[in-house]
Structure formats: C-alpha cells, structure tokens
Design an enzyme around this catalytic site. Structure first.
Site, mmCIF file in Angstrom:
data_model
loop_
_atom_site.group_PDB
_atom_site.id
_atom_site.type_symbol
_atom_site.label_atom_id
_atom_site.label_comp_id
_atom_site.label_asym_id
_atom_site.label_seq_id
_atom_site.Cartn_x
_atom_site.Cartn_y
_atom_site.Cartn_z
ATOM 1 N N TYR A 142 -10.781 1.249 -1.855
ATOM 2 C CA TYR A 142 -9.835 1.822 -2.821
ATOM 3 C C TYR A 142 -8.457 1.275 -2.494
ATOM 4 O O TYR A 142 -8.050 1.254 -1.325
ATOM 5 C CB TYR A 142 -9.846 3.354 -2.701
ATOM 6 C CG TYR A 142 -8.796 4.071 -3.524
ATOM 7 C CD1 TYR A 142 -7.751 4.756 -2.916
ATOM 8 C CD2 TYR A 142 -8.858 4.081 -4.925
ATOM 9 C CE1 TYR A 142 -6.794 5.425 -3.661
ATOM 10 C CE2 TYR A 142 -7.913 4.762 -5.673
ATOM 11 C CZ TYR A 142 -6.877 5.433 -5.044
ATOM 12 O OH TYR A 142 -5.942 6.103 -5.785
ATOM 13 N N ASP A 237 -5.422 -4.891 2.590
ATOM 14 C CA ASP A 237 -4.875 -3.579 2.255
ATOM 15 C C ASP A 237 -4.907 -2.726 3.526
ATOM 16 O O ASP A 237 -5.936 -2.167 3.881
ATOM 17 C CB ASP A 237 -5.693 -2.923 1.138
ATOM 18 C CG ASP A 237 -5.132 -1.552 0.776
ATOM 19 O OD1 ASP A 237 -5.529 -0.993 -0.265
ATOM 20 O OD2 ASP A 237 -4.312 -1.022 1.563
ATOM 21 N N LYS A 270 1.530 4.969 3.912
ATOM 22 C CA LYS A 270 1.193 6.081 4.810
ATOM 23 C C LYS A 270 2.061 6.115 6.072
ATOM 24 O O LYS A 270 3.210 6.542 6.029
ATOM 25 C CB LYS A 270 -0.304 6.025 5.113
ATOM 26 C CG LYS A 270 -1.167 6.267 3.835
ATOM 27 C CD LYS A 270 -2.629 6.232 4.128
ATOM 28 C CE LYS A 270 -3.453 6.165 2.870
ATOM 29 N NZ LYS A 270 -3.690 7.493 2.277
HETATM 30 P P1 KE4 Z 1 -1.236 5.872 -2.557
HETATM 31 O O1 KE4 Z 1 -0.864 5.327 -3.917
HETATM 32 O O2 KE4 Z 1 -2.137 7.081 -2.627
HETATM 33 O O3 KE4 Z 1 -0.027 6.076 -1.643
HETATM 34 O O4 KE4 Z 1 -2.067 4.720 -1.792
HETATM 35 C C1 KE4 Z 1 -3.228 4.209 -2.401
HETATM 36 C C2 KE4 Z 1 -4.123 3.618 -1.337
HETATM 37 C C3 KE4 Z 1 -4.160 2.241 -1.201
HETATM 38 N N1 KE4 Z 1 -4.941 1.651 -0.265
HETATM 39 C C4 KE4 Z 1 -5.702 2.396 0.581
HETATM 40 C C5 KE4 Z 1 -6.548 1.692 1.604
HETATM 41 C C6 KE4 Z 1 -5.693 3.815 0.498
HETATM 42 O O5 KE4 Z 1 -6.463 4.533 1.339
HETATM 43 C C7 KE4 Z 1 -4.884 4.441 -0.476
HETATM 44 C C8 KE4 Z 1 -4.833 5.946 -0.634
HETATM 45 N N2 KE4 Z 1 -5.782 6.668 0.167
HETATM 46 C C9 KE4 Z 1 -6.201 7.969 -0.341
HETATM 47 C C10 KE4 Z 1 -7.209 8.559 0.660
HETATM 48 N N3 KE4 Z 1 -8.441 7.889 0.629
HETATM 49 C C11 KE4 Z 1 -5.031 8.888 -0.545
HETATM 50 C C12 KE4 Z 1 -5.441 10.320 -0.800
HETATM 51 C C13 KE4 Z 1 -5.318 10.676 -2.236
HETATM 52 O O6 KE4 Z 1 -5.684 9.868 -3.113
HETATM 53 O O7 KE4 Z 1 -4.861 11.796 -2.482
#
Ligand code: KE4
Length: 429
Positions: A142, A237, A270
C-alpha cells in the site's frame, strides 16, 4: 452503552464510518473502536479511562513513545513562534539536511504532508524524469490512496490493473501493472514485455501492509538489476520502514546484504514527522531538477514543511540518531515476538513472527508468508479472537491481520512481559 460506544454512535452521525481513516473502524476485527483520550510513553487511555499498552504507535510515527519530553518541548516552542508561514524556514533546511545525512542515496528531498502525497509525487517525478508512463507495484503493498495506486492485478501480465476503488476510472490505472511480491519470474516477464515503457517500480522493501513480509534477497537484487538495465526508477516506499527498522531505513538493511544496493527514489513519512503531518520524497539532484520550480514536474503544498511539524520531526530524529537507540529497540521488539512465539507454542497454536528494528509482525500459521495471498490465507478468525482477547486485557494490537505492529523506545521489558502474559491467557482461551 459504554462511552466508547456512545462516542462511536455520535461519530457515525457526522463522520463516514465514524472515523477519518477506515482501518480505525475495527471492521476487520469487529467490535467497538476505542476512542483515545490521551497517551503517554507506551500507553494510551480510552474515553472510559482504560489503559492499553500501545503497539500501533499511530501506525509507526510514535517510535519514541507518546509525549517524549524533548519532542514536546520542541513542538511547544515552535508553536509559540508561529504555526505556518507559507514561506521558507531554516528548520526545513535542517530537516532536509538531517534526512540527507542519514540516507546516502538521497541528495535532495521535498517535504510534504502525508505518505500518500509523497508517493503520488514520487510517481509523477519518475514519470516526468523518464518521459515514460507505466509503473509496477506489488499486490499487498500500500502506497497511500492516490488514484494510480488503487489498483489490483489484471488477469495475467499482459493486462494492466483494474481499480480497487470506486471513483477511479479504469483509464487512470491503465498504466499500472500489479505483480506478485517476491515473484522473480513474473518480474522478468514484466520487464521483457514492458521494460522500455516503465517509468518506475514502487515497492515496500519490508511490506508492512501485509503485516510483515520481507522482499527476498534474490527478488530485491533482481529488481535493482532490471530497473538499471531498462532505465526504470526503483522507488522504495519507506513511509513505514524509514527510520523505523533502522536509522538508514530498510534500504540500509538491504545495502548491507546486497553490495551496492540503493534505490533511485525514496519515500518517507510517519517517523520523520514524529506524529505530526509530515512526509518526504528524495532522490539525486539530477532527478530532482525536474521538479517545480526548477523543472516541468509540478508539485506543491500549502502546509509542506510546516514549521511545527518539522520541529516535531527534527526533535524525533535527534533522539533516534543517538548511539544504541536501534540496538535497544530491536532487542526489545525481538523479545516481544519471541515471547509471543513461546506462548503460542505452549498453547499448541501455530504461530510465526518476525521483526526488524522497531517493527514486527506475526501470523497464526506454520511458516512466514512470502506474498499477499499467503498472508490472507492465514487464520483470520483466530487472529480476530486473539486481537480482542488482548484488547480486553489492555493490549492494543493492530486491528487487522494485514497490519504490522510497532514497539517504541518507551516500551519496557515489564510491558513486554505483561503483553506475553496477556497472550498466554488469550491463547489458552
Ligand atoms: P499516509 O497517506 O497514510 O500518511 O501514508 C500512506 C502510506 C504510504 N506508504 C506506506 C508503506 C504506508 O504504510 C502508508 C500508510 N500506512 C497505513 C497503515 N498501514 C496508515 C494507517 C491508515 O491508513 O490509517
């Protein structure tokens, strides 16, 4: 009705699903989400005053634990100097310099406000820099919710992806090819078929969005070779793994195992924001010169490099860069996974776990899954029962079997012991 339930009812009247991000709604595990009132160190307290040992850590950012004094002080001081200016600040330079110092593959970095924004911008930059349109991603990874990335595998390699979300017209994902993670043979065929039209390959080096799956060394080595051979950019990523699995991110782990390994573009989020809205993408100066205002690839953001968020991120990076930080964090995280494994073994429950730095995962299975369909074939019902058994015992694990877990520097060996004790009871039942 409990306060959490009352709050959830009220939230659902004004916010879709009662949450601002779907995973928080507990739909994968069932039950009522806990509305968090406050957090400190390794703990969170819900609206009913119940304490939880927190293994979510805001899905990665809270590597120091909640409310670290040095970070809190930096944020409070920055807030008194101004929330946002829409103009450059020295602190953005300091944070960019800190990231570049810690990540040798990066010469320049652009700060943004979310991982989605960073990944989306990295793809646009890769497409602009190469003049190519097509990209490869992997099932189970993701990269945020930009349209081009909400895609599932087409039938076979010849066909491109299909949208995984309504509202994404098929033509938006027509250039996205979805392959199976850790499948070298598919990678070879995809490059044979599409190599000259591939702008980039985007991958989570350790896939935390299918709990915890490592890219195998042969796979990662071949991926790097094929990208180089065909002029496609390798985009790591590291939104989740960056500054979480090691000070130099997962790329430093792979560089130690594959001589000369480095990505072309890296995406972070993060941890570098320490819990505030901040993410980044970085690469060589040569590629970055394609980006506005220097070059033709447009990218922008009102709150990009926000002064309060950068203060939070900088203070966090200063703490994790201290000698011994990752050794201690990795040892603490390993002790958790080993403890859970011992508890499962004593209960006769198939269990396998893994960890790197402060990130861990586990599966109710006999072997570590190597790709998405294997992850989703593990025992979901058992996971959900375990999740609730632990939650009722005051241990907050990720509310979905495809999510990773996180240990912070604030978790003590007593917290780990209490977690393992709770696991023994949950597994016995
Ligand atoms: P954000 O747009 O949520 O800050 O980041 C997206 C993203 C991009 N790349 C990786 C590897 C990620 O894990 C994420 C976001 N991770 C999720 C948890 N699996 C955030 C939690 C959520 O969606 O509320």
């Amino acid at each position: 009705m409990s306060t959490n339930q009352a709050l959830f009812e009220r939230a659902q009247r004004v916010i879709p699903g009662g949450v601002n991000s779907p995973v928080r709604a507990f739909r994968a595990v069932g039950g009522t989400p806990r509305f968090i009132a406050r957090a400190h160190g390794a703990y969170m307290w819900d609206a009913e005053g119940r304490r939880y040992i927190d293994y979510i850590g805001s899905w990665g950012p809270m590597i120091l634990g909640h409310g670290h004094p040095a970070v809190l002080e930096a944020v409070q001081k920055a807030a008194t100097e101004g929330f946002s200016f829409g103009a450059p600040t020295e602190r953005e330079i300091e944070l960019a310099e800190a990231i570049i110092t810690l990540v040798p593959s990066i010469e320049q970095v652009r700060l943004v406000s979310s991982g989605t924004e960073a990944a989306m911008s990295a793809i646009r930059l890769a497409r602009g820099a190469t003049g190519r349109a097509k990209l490869i991603k992997f099932e189970g990874c993701y990269h945020g919710h930009a349209d081009a990335l909400l895609v599932k595998a087409g039938s076979g390699l010849a066909t491109f992806g299909h949208p995984t979300s309504a509202g994404v017209p098929p033509e938006v994902v027509q250039h996205t090819l979805v392959l199976e993670y850790n499948n070298v043979e598919q990678l070879e065929r995809a490059f044979d078929e599409h190599g000259p039209s591939l702008a980039c390959v985007m991958i989570e080096p350790i896939a935390g969005n299918m709990n915890f799956v490592r890219a195998s060394l042969p796979f990662m080595r071949r991926l790097r070779e094929l990208c180089t051979q065909h002029g496609a950019l390798l985009v790591l990523d590291e939104v989740m793994t960056g500054f979480r699995v090691a000070l130099g991110g997962a790329q430093s782990v792979y560089a130690g195992l594959i001589p000369g390994f480095r990505p072309d573009i890296s995406v972070f989020g993060k941890v570098i924001g320490g819990g505030m809205p901040l993410a980044a993408f970085g690469t060589t100066r040569d590629i970055m010169k394609q980006l506005a205002p220097l070059g033709p690839v447009y990218q922008a953001g009102t709150l990009s490099g926000n002064p309060v968020a950068t203060a939070c991120g900088l203070a966090t990076l200063r703490e994790i860069a201290k000698p011994g930080f990752y050794e201690a964090l990795a040892a603490r995280t390993r002790s958790l996974v080993e403890g859970l494994g011992n508890a499962a073994r004593d209960a006769g429950v198939p269990f396998v776990g893994d960890s790197e730095g402060g990130m861990f995962g586990f599966f109710f299975s006999d072997s570590l899954p190597q790709q998405y369909n294997a992850v989703m074939a593990t025992d979901k019902d058992r996971f959900n029962r375990f999740f609730h058994g632990m939650l009722d015992a005051g241990v907050y694990l990720a509310p979905a079997l495809y999510e990773a877990g996180f240990v912070s520097a604030a978790h003590t060996s007593d917290d780990i012991a209490a977690t393992v004790t709770a696991a023994r009871a949950a597994l016995a039942s």
